[in-house]
Design an enzyme around this catalytic site. Structure first.
Site, short mmCIF file in Angstrom:
data_model
loop_
_atom_site.label_atom_id
_atom_site.label_comp_id
_atom_site.label_asym_id
_atom_site.label_seq_id
_atom_site.Cartn_x
_atom_site.Cartn_y
_atom_site.Cartn_z
CB ALA A 72 -0.93 -0.01 1.21
CB THR A 73 4.17 2.14 1.42
OG1 THR A 73 3.81 1.76 2.75
CG2 THR A 73 5.08 3.36 1.46
CG ASN A 148 -3.51 3.29 10.60
OD1 ASN A 148 -4.05 4.29 10.14
ND2 ASN A 148 -2.26 3.30 11.02
CD GLN A 182 -5.39 -1.73 9.05
OE1 GLN A 182 -5.98 -2.79 9.31
NE2 GLN A 182 -4.08 -1.62 9.17
CB SER A 202 -1.66 -3.70 2.08
OG SER A 202 -0.51 -4.39 2.42
CG HIS A 204 1.48 -7.00 4.89
ND1 HIS A 204 1.59 -6.65 6.21
CD2 HIS A 204 1.67 -5.85 4.19
CE1 HIS A 204 1.86 -5.36 6.31
NE2 HIS A 204 1.90 -4.84 5.10
CB THR A 240 9.77 -8.50 -13.43
OG1 THR A 240 10.76 -8.14 -14.38
CG2 THR A 240 9.25 -9.90 -13.72
CB CYS A 324 2.08 0.01 10.69
SG CYS A 324 0.30 0.02 10.54
N1 PLP Z 1 -2.20 2.31 5.08
C1 PLP Z 1 -2.64 1.78 6.24
C2 PLP Z 1 -3.94 2.25 6.80
C3 PLP Z 1 -1.91 0.80 6.91
O1 PLP Z 1 -2.36 0.29 8.05
C4 PLP Z 1 -0.69 0.37 6.33
C5 PLP Z 1 0.13 -0.62 7.06
O2 PLP Z 1 1.23 -0.42 7.47
C6 PLP Z 1 -0.27 0.94 5.11
C7 PLP Z 1 -1.05 1.90 4.52
C8 PLP Z 1 1.01 0.53 4.43
O3 PLP Z 1 0.88 -0.78 3.90
P1 PLP Z 1 2.10 -1.60 3.30
O4 PLP Z 1 2.80 -2.22 4.48
O5 PLP Z 1 1.47 -2.63 2.42
O6 PLP Z 1 2.97 -0.68 2.56
#
Ligand code: PLP
Length: 373
Positions: A72-73, A148, A182, A202, A204, A240, A324
């Protein structure tokens, strides 16, 4: 001592099904999906099948697309960074975004963009404060969906309706973006109904592998990516494709989709039990009524680190607020302050986040242990 894991908003354990799919795909689909020879076509076809499946799971428009990213980042960065190349304007955001979004906003400020912030009320974003901020220079409005930090769900539907009303009078389309990490597979997401331009997801966080995520783009034809690389992902993201990760992510979604009503009812029962138990222990709930059943946040007698350590010694993994990662000191506290909680509550905030594997017995054991400290 076996530990009870109550920090699933930080990350989840990959499911057996997703793991098996990952290993199987690594062997079966090791060819480069973008290669031109015939044998690679199978990999490409499988990639497109999974993209379509995820689009359907989100009820995304036919003309929209899902771009696979490293998480997600990257999804958030990919949507926001292209703005740096445009003439700066104004962005309306919230102060309760994940660090991935906050950092991008700071970067855009350095490129001359002005960031204005929506107010908060009762631990959620106050959507009505949009009226005071929106204007002819507004180009993007963004808000996290499920926080989150405390699990509260922001009313993105109302936000998008308001923005679309302004579109008419301002005579240009304002982009809307929402971080739905979330929310995905925790609450219903219906992208067609929301009318937003971008969203991040995301793997994971939903028992899929790490290092894979998705970016929803409503209008791919007008999206100019920052990094095109070798033209993969229909020219929207270079590099890739991580096909084993994509197949395993899709498998994790399929698993969540099976019996999802029953799973969510169970999650609601566990969250009700936790919340009632916490109130009985005189903890202050920092999570409101309209929230994800998968996240419950509260403040208790001691600073967060002390509660965390004492409960770790009793066999529970929990987190301080929205953390996180532990790399950014103070960011969780800042988010709680931005949500409108007192500095005392922010310093004492604890976040419990469950998964479909969490049992009611584990939740009750947690309450008992908390009572003992
Ligand atoms: N956005 C939210 C609300 C999250 O809880 C997280 C988790 O760390 C992220 C973005 C980032 O996700 P990722 O670890 O897949 O980059």
């Amino acid at each position: 001592m076996s530990l009870i894991y109550l920090d699933n908003a930080a990350t989840t354990k990959i499911s057996q099904r997703a793991l098996k799919a990952y290993v199987g795909a690594s062997e079966e689909y090791y060819l480069n999906p973008s290669a031109s020879y015939k044998a690679a076509r199978m990999a490409k076809e499988r990639l497109e099948e999974e993209r379509d499946y995820i689009k359907r799971a989100l009820n995304a428009d036919d003309k929209s697309t899902i771009v696979f990213t490293s998480g997600a980042t990257e999804s958030i960065q990919s949507f926001l960074l292209p703005l740096a190349k445009e003439k700066p304007g104004e962005i309306i955001a919230t102060r309760i975004e994940h660090a991935a979004t906050k950092e991008m906003l700071f970067s855009l400020e350095a490129f001359g963009w002005k960031i204005k912030y929506l107010k908060t009320k009762n631990g959620s974003v106050d959507i009505s404060s949009l009226d005071e901020l929106i204007g002819k220079d507004t180009r993007l409005v963004l808000s996290i969906h499920t926080s989150n930090a405390n699990g509260n769900i922001q009313d993105i539907k109302r936000l998008s309706e308001k923005v679309r009303d302004y579109d008419k009078s301002l005579k240009h389309r304002i982009l809307i973006f929402s971080d739905m990490v979330q929310s995905f597979e925790k609450i219903d997401i219906d992208l067609k109904n929301l009318d937003i331009d971008g969203a991040s997801f995301s793997s994971h966080k939903i028992n899929g592998p790490k290092g894979i995520g998705a970016l929803y783009i409503k209008r791919p034809e007008s999206f100019i990516p920052f990094s095109k690389g070798g033209g993969q992902e229909n020219g929207l993201r270079g590099g890739t494709e991580n096909l084993p990760g994509i197949i395993s992510f899709a498998e994790a979604i399929r698993e969540h989709e099976e019996n999802k009503r029953e799973k969510r009812e169970r999650a609601k029962l566990i969250s009700r039990t936790l919340r009632e138990g916490l109130l009985n222990l005189k903890a202050r709930l920092l999570t409101g009524e309209c929230s994800s059943p998968y996240i419950t946040s509260f403040s208790y007698k001691y600073p967060s680190e002390v509660t965390m350590r004492m409960l770790y010694d009793k066999g529970f993994i929990i987190s301080a607020g929205s953390a996180c990662s532990n790399n950014k000191k103070g960011s969780s506290e800042e988010t709680y302050r931005a949500l409108g909680y007192s500095s005392e509550d922010a310093k004492r905030a604890i976040r419990l986040s469950i998964s479909d594997d969490t049992t009611l017995e584990e939740a009750k054991a947690f309450l008992k242990a908390l009572g003992e400290i």
